[in-house]
Design a protein around this motif. Sequence first.
Motif, PDB file in Angstrom:
ATOM      1  N   GLU A   1     112.436  31.973  63.462  1.00 55.35           N
ATOM      2  CA  GLU A   1     112.106  32.312  62.072  1.00 55.35           C
ATOM      3  C   GLU A   1     110.627  32.658  61.971  1.00 55.35           C
ATOM      4  OE1 GLU A   1     113.747  30.201  58.510  1.00 55.35           O
ATOM      5  OE2 GLU A   1     114.272  28.675  59.983  1.00 55.35           O
ATOM      6  N   GLY A   2     110.281  33.441  60.978  1.00 63.12           N
ATOM      7  CA  GLY A   2     108.889  33.715  60.677  1.00 63.12           C
ATOM      8  C   GLY A   2     108.104  34.312  61.832  1.00 63.12           C
TER       9      GLY A   2
ATOM     10  N   GLU B   1     112.876  31.930  56.571  1.00 61.46           N
ATOM     11  CA  GLU B   1     111.639  32.694  56.731  1.00 61.46           C
ATOM     12  C   GLU B   1     111.846  33.916  57.631  1.00 61.46           C
ATOM     13  OE1 GLU B   1     107.856  33.118  55.326  1.00 61.46           O
ATOM     14  OE2 GLU B   1     109.114  31.369  54.938  1.00 61.46           O
TER      15      GLU B   1
ATOM     16  N   THR C   1     101.760  28.098  58.608  1.00 61.28           N
ATOM     17  CA  THR C   1     102.986  27.915  59.388  1.00 61.28           C
ATOM     18  C   THR C   1     103.638  29.263  59.682  1.00 61.28           C
ATOM     19  OG1 THR C   1     103.344  25.816  58.223  1.00 61.28           O
ATOM     20  CG2 THR C   1     105.196  26.673  59.485  1.00 61.28           C
ATOM     21  N   TRP C   2     104.304  29.347  60.835  1.00 59.56           N
ATOM     22  CA  TRP C   2     105.011  30.515  61.348  1.00 59.56           C
ATOM     23  C   TRP C   2     104.046  31.454  62.085  1.00 59.56           C
ATOM     24  CZ3 TRP C   2     109.749  28.985  60.942  1.00 59.56           C
ATOM     25  CH2 TRP C   2     110.223  28.372  59.771  1.00 59.56           C
ATOM     26  N   LYS C   3     104.505  31.986  63.178  1.00 60.66           N
ATOM     27  CA  LYS C   3     103.695  32.878  64.010  1.00 60.66           C
ATOM     28  C   LYS C   3     103.206  34.089  63.222  1.00 60.66           C
ATOM     29  CE  LYS C   3     103.677  35.259  68.486  1.00 60.66           C
ATOM     30  NZ  LYS C   3     104.457  35.537  69.727  1.00 60.66           N
ATOM     31  N   LYS C   4     104.038  34.614  62.328  1.00 66.06           N
ATOM     32  CA  LYS C   4     103.633  35.798  61.561  1.00 66.06           C
ATOM     33  C   LYS C   4     102.389  35.515  60.724  1.00 66.06           C
ATOM     34  CE  LYS C   4     106.546  35.099  57.421  1.00 66.06           C
ATOM     35  NZ  LYS C   4     107.605  35.677  56.566  1.00 66.06           N
TER      36      LYS C   4
ATOM     37  N   GLY D   1     107.883  27.279  67.704  1.00 64.27           N
ATOM     38  CA  GLY D   1     108.050  26.407  66.538  1.00 64.27           C
ATOM     39  C   GLY D   1     107.042  25.281  66.515  1.00 64.27           C
TER      40      GLY D   1
ATOM     41  N   TYR E   1     112.116  25.088  64.137  1.00 67.94           N
ATOM     42  CA  TYR E   1     111.380  26.269  63.676  1.00 67.94           C
ATOM     43  C   TYR E   1     111.657  27.499  64.533  1.00 67.94           C
ATOM     44  CZ  TYR E   1     108.375  23.779  60.283  1.00 67.94           C
ATOM     45  OH  TYR E   1     107.890  23.076  59.196  1.00 67.94           O
TER      46      TYR E   1
ATOM     47  N   ASN F   1     108.669  33.541  64.974  1.00 68.48           N
ATOM     48  CA  ASN F   1     108.752  32.648  66.133  1.00 68.48           C
ATOM     49  C   ASN F   1     109.837  33.093  67.090  1.00 68.48           C
ATOM     50  OD1 ASN F   1     106.814  31.102  64.898  1.00 68.48           O
ATOM     51  ND2 ASN F   1     108.173  29.394  64.371  1.00 68.48           N
TER      52      ASN F   1
ATOM     53  N   TYR G   1     103.212  27.039  66.409  1.00 61.84           N
ATOM     54  CA  TYR G   1     102.843  27.618  65.114  1.00 61.84           C
ATOM     55  C   TYR G   1     103.337  26.786  63.929  1.00 61.84           C
ATOM     56  CZ  TYR G   1     101.557  31.451  68.132  1.00 61.84           C
ATOM     57  OH  TYR G   1     100.964  32.191  69.131  1.00 61.84           O
TER      58      TYR G   1
END
Length: 362
Positions: A242-243, A183, A265-268, A253, A239, A245, A256
């Motif tokens: 990625e994304g 991600e 899922t994922w901070k973004k 991880g 996690y 994080n 989020y």
Amino acid sequence: MKSGKNIAYLKGQTLGGVGQVQINNVCIDNLQIKFSTDGPFKIDPNSKTKTNQGINFSEPNSTNILLSVNVQDSERQKEKVDAVWGFLSGDKTNATFPITGEQLHNIFQGTDLSRCTEVANIINKYSDKFELNTPLRMAHFLGQIGWESNQLKAMGEGNGEGTCFKKASGQWNNIWFRQTWKEIPFSKECSDAPDDNQSKEKILKNGWDKIEDVPKRYICDGGEVSSSEAGKRLYCFVYRCEGGNGDENSCDGYRYRGHGIMQLTWKKQYIAFDKWLQSKGFVADYNKSLSDPDEGFKNTELNVLSGMWFWNKADCNNTADTIESGSTQSEFDKITKKNNTGLDASDKRKEIFENSYSILKK
């Protein structure tokens, strides 16, 4: 008492009474409406809470109970309380394709009618905005959120993706063994993070092939830390970077991980959802949805709205229109893949979809 944005009580009015009412086909012989204090005051309709006897309303930004609506009948009391809750939650809707709590309860039979009614009302409030306006689209939506939310149960105090994995769990092999970087964006806070343009190369992330490879501090029954702490540490690690994080120490991880009926899922994703909420007039970090998702997603409306937002963002309606009831599993997988790239339990999602469609098309 007036309906609308606020319920207003005017000083000098009586402090309550008992009477008989009928809500749809549910007859209540003794419904008590009681104000807890002499006015004037205002009550936020969204501040209501459900009890075994009825519904309590509190004043804005407070837990002080100002108004109680109680069912005093002993016979079928729970059913009657559910009917009152549904009515006060706004069963009436102008949605193009409205659904009811009873329909959701028939689909998710292990879930309380009150939860089903609450979710149905929220879906109806927003369904036209997200073009969930046909039985086929709605059934597909329910198929996905039904699985992701454990039949609408993983909300409120029970929100947030579960993190406890014991030694014998088969999910290690399904999820974490041979995990790869996927991600983007990848964060250079992790020295082992690849470049974003390598996301399709299936570069191994953790190097775990068997349970013996996993540090005990990440295993719920590993013996080094408590089970809750092990679960938290695991998600901070797996996690990481990625994304959107940060690294393991940031614990993004865990923060989020999946929340909401579509397991955002994922901070973004949380940042994007927060920006969308702001564009619709909500304040930044509404209900702590960005800064503290575990707390923020106790709000049922936020749970449902995040799932509808993700559904729309992934352009699921157009895919849903092409997948009729009775389709092959491989055809159905196309809609699951938009919501879960690993096709987790796509066959179970299809079962919920087929059941939903059979109920909604009537």
